[in-house]
Design an enzyme around this catalytic site. Structure first.
Site, short mmCIF file in Angstrom:
data_model
loop_
_atom_site.label_atom_id
_atom_site.label_comp_id
_atom_site.label_asym_id
_atom_site.label_seq_id
_atom_site.Cartn_x
_atom_site.Cartn_y
_atom_site.Cartn_z
N LYS A 124 0.87 -1.18 0.00
CA LYS A 124 0.00 0.00 0.00
C LYS A 124 0.90 1.23 0.00
O LYS A 124 2.04 1.19 0.48
CB LYS A 124 -0.89 0.02 1.24
CG LYS A 124 -2.22 0.71 1.01
CD LYS A 124 -3.15 -0.11 0.14
CE LYS A 124 -4.52 0.56 -0.02
NZ LYS A 124 -5.45 -0.28 -0.78
N ASP A 164 -6.82 4.27 -4.97
CA ASP A 164 -7.45 4.11 -3.66
C ASP A 164 -8.17 5.44 -3.40
O ASP A 164 -8.43 6.20 -4.34
CB ASP A 164 -6.41 3.79 -2.58
CG ASP A 164 -7.04 3.26 -1.29
OD1 ASP A 164 -7.39 2.08 -1.24
OD2 ASP A 164 -7.19 4.05 -0.34
#
Length: 445
Positions: A124, A164
């Protein structure tokens, strides 16, 4: 496995990283019994290695705003685990981004990706940069500066980022354009790209669509049907939009959406026009849902409240982590909710999860429910590698199959002696075992 000892050591090394520590503790509590059946895991310190990221890349992002003034932000990439494939996970641009949130998301991503059965590791990334209020040119310059600090750590077989919160197709395009120029090749690194340069069909809808396919499997297993069910959804971005679109298509009635300002209750349920308006609200950049009530008579806006106070059959948190707390859970249970499925990452607090499970309400965690997004990203990687582009029907069919397989894994590992399916336990054990076995096979490294 001594969970208390492991958690105490982590808290000492990473004080204040509450989201990351919460995510780790949830997984360890679920896998403790199965872990202790494998002494080889303990000898090779699988847990101790798995809970720490392989590496964290931190860098300064310097860019020029439209006034010609120099701005600075912090960029991150947490490459958590690549035992089963190249690092894979989104990039988030939001003022709230910090290392704890990205480590929690990378840790969760490792198991989510394992559940898809596709060869993808967990990662991430992101920045404390907020696209809100910025011009298109400012966003482009920031994205290009961000990639200047990160590109050497990326690649189709090394690390493949995606979007995201705060990072959609526009931002992915700007980042991939700069990456492609720096490496001087079109290798497909990044997913969520435009269809014109390697993107996959139905990727924007995939997280929401996949979640509803999972919900369908949950209801079918409980000899139930989604048709006619009332659903409370939080959020109003791409994830909520995809979930609302598919739920409505399947015959359910979505009666809420929400934003930072409060939530909308629409007893008539969303239709095509209202779902399209969700995208207009998001595109306006105001980050509020209140105008919905003005546009559609019969709906009500509840300022500062959350949608979990409404009486519904199914609750789908679609916004952000820990958005549904213990008090919200008690309200839902008291109002007769039957199913709670996280579409956001770690959308429920531990107190809420305990309430659902102790009440024998079906609860399913985000790492299983929302895996459709990254699964479709994995399908985009496959298309790029083969220099092909599949039709929407082909992608959707593969997504259906992946979500059914994830559900089967959850049932396999989560069914308890009384027949209750503990989806949290099932998802965590299934993902953990795949990653742990891969790490064992690759030796201590």
């Amino acid at each position: 496995m001594d969970i208390n000892s492991i958690m105490n050591n982590l808290e000492a090394k990473h004080p204040g990283e509450k989201e990351y520590l919460q995510a780790v503790k949830e997984v360890l509590m679920c896998v403790e019994d199965v872990y202790n059946q494998h002494p080889e895991f303990e000898r090779n310190k699988i847990v101790e290695r798995m809970v720490e990221p392989d590496r964290i890349v931190t860098f300064r992002v310097t860019w020029l705003d439209d006034k010609g003034e120099v701005q600075n932000n912090i960029g991150y990439r947490v490459q958590f685990n690549n035992a089963i494939g190249p690092y894979k996970g989104g990039i988030r641009f939001h003022a709230s981004v910090n290392l704890s949130i990205l480590k929690f998301l990378g840790f969760e991503q490792t198991f989510k990706n394992a559940l898809t059965t596709l060869p993808m590791g967990g990662a991430k990334g992101g920045s404390d940069f907020s696209p809100r209020g910025k011009s298109d040119r400012e966003i482009m310059r920031f994205c290009q500066a961000f990639i200047l600090g990160l590109w050497k750590n990326l690649g189709p077989d090394r690390d493949v980022p995606a979007g995201d919160i705060g990072v959609g197709g526009r931002e992915v395009g700007y980042m991939y354009g700069m990456y492609k120029r720096l490496v001087n090749q079109h290798d497909g690194t990044f997913t969520g790209k435009g269809l014109e340069f390697g993107g996959s069909r139905i990727r924007p809808e995939a997280t929401g669509f996949g979640a509803l396919y999972f919900v369908q499997s949950v209801l079918k297993t409980n000899k139930d049907d989604i048709n006619g069910k009332t659903i409370a959804i939080s959020g109003f971005g791409n994830v909520a939009w995809g979930a609302a679109l598919k739920a409505t298509e399947l015959g359910a009635k979505v009666v809420t959406i929400s934003g930072p300002d409060g939530y909308i209750y629409d007893p008539e349920g969303l239709n095509a026009e209202k779902i399209d308006y969700m995208l207009e609200l998001r595109a306006s950049g105001n980050d509020i849902v209140a105008p919905y009530a003005d546009k559609f008579p019969g709906s009500t806006f509840y300022a500062g409240h959350k949608p979990w106070e409404q009486k519904v059959d199914i609750a789908l948190p679609c916004a952000t982590q820990n958005e549904l707390n213990g008090d919200d859970a008690h309200q839902l249970v008291d109002n007769g909710v039957k199913y709670v499925c996280e579409v956001s990452n770690m959308g429920c607090t531990p107190e809420a999860i305990d309430t659902f499970i102790s009440s024998r309400i079906i609860y399913a965690p985000g790492k299983a429910v929302n895996a459709g997004g990254v699964a479709t990203s994995g399908l985009e990687m496959s298309q790029n590698a083969m220099h092909l582009q599949w039709s929407a029907e082909e992608v959707d069919d593969k997504l259906h199959t992946i979500m059914r397989d994830i559900h089967e894994q959850c049932v396999k590992y989560g069914t308890e002696s009384d027949g209750y399916i503990n989806y949290m336990k099932g998802a965590n054990i299934a993902g953990f075992m795949k990653v742990a076995n891969a790490m064992m096979g690759e030796g201590v490294c």
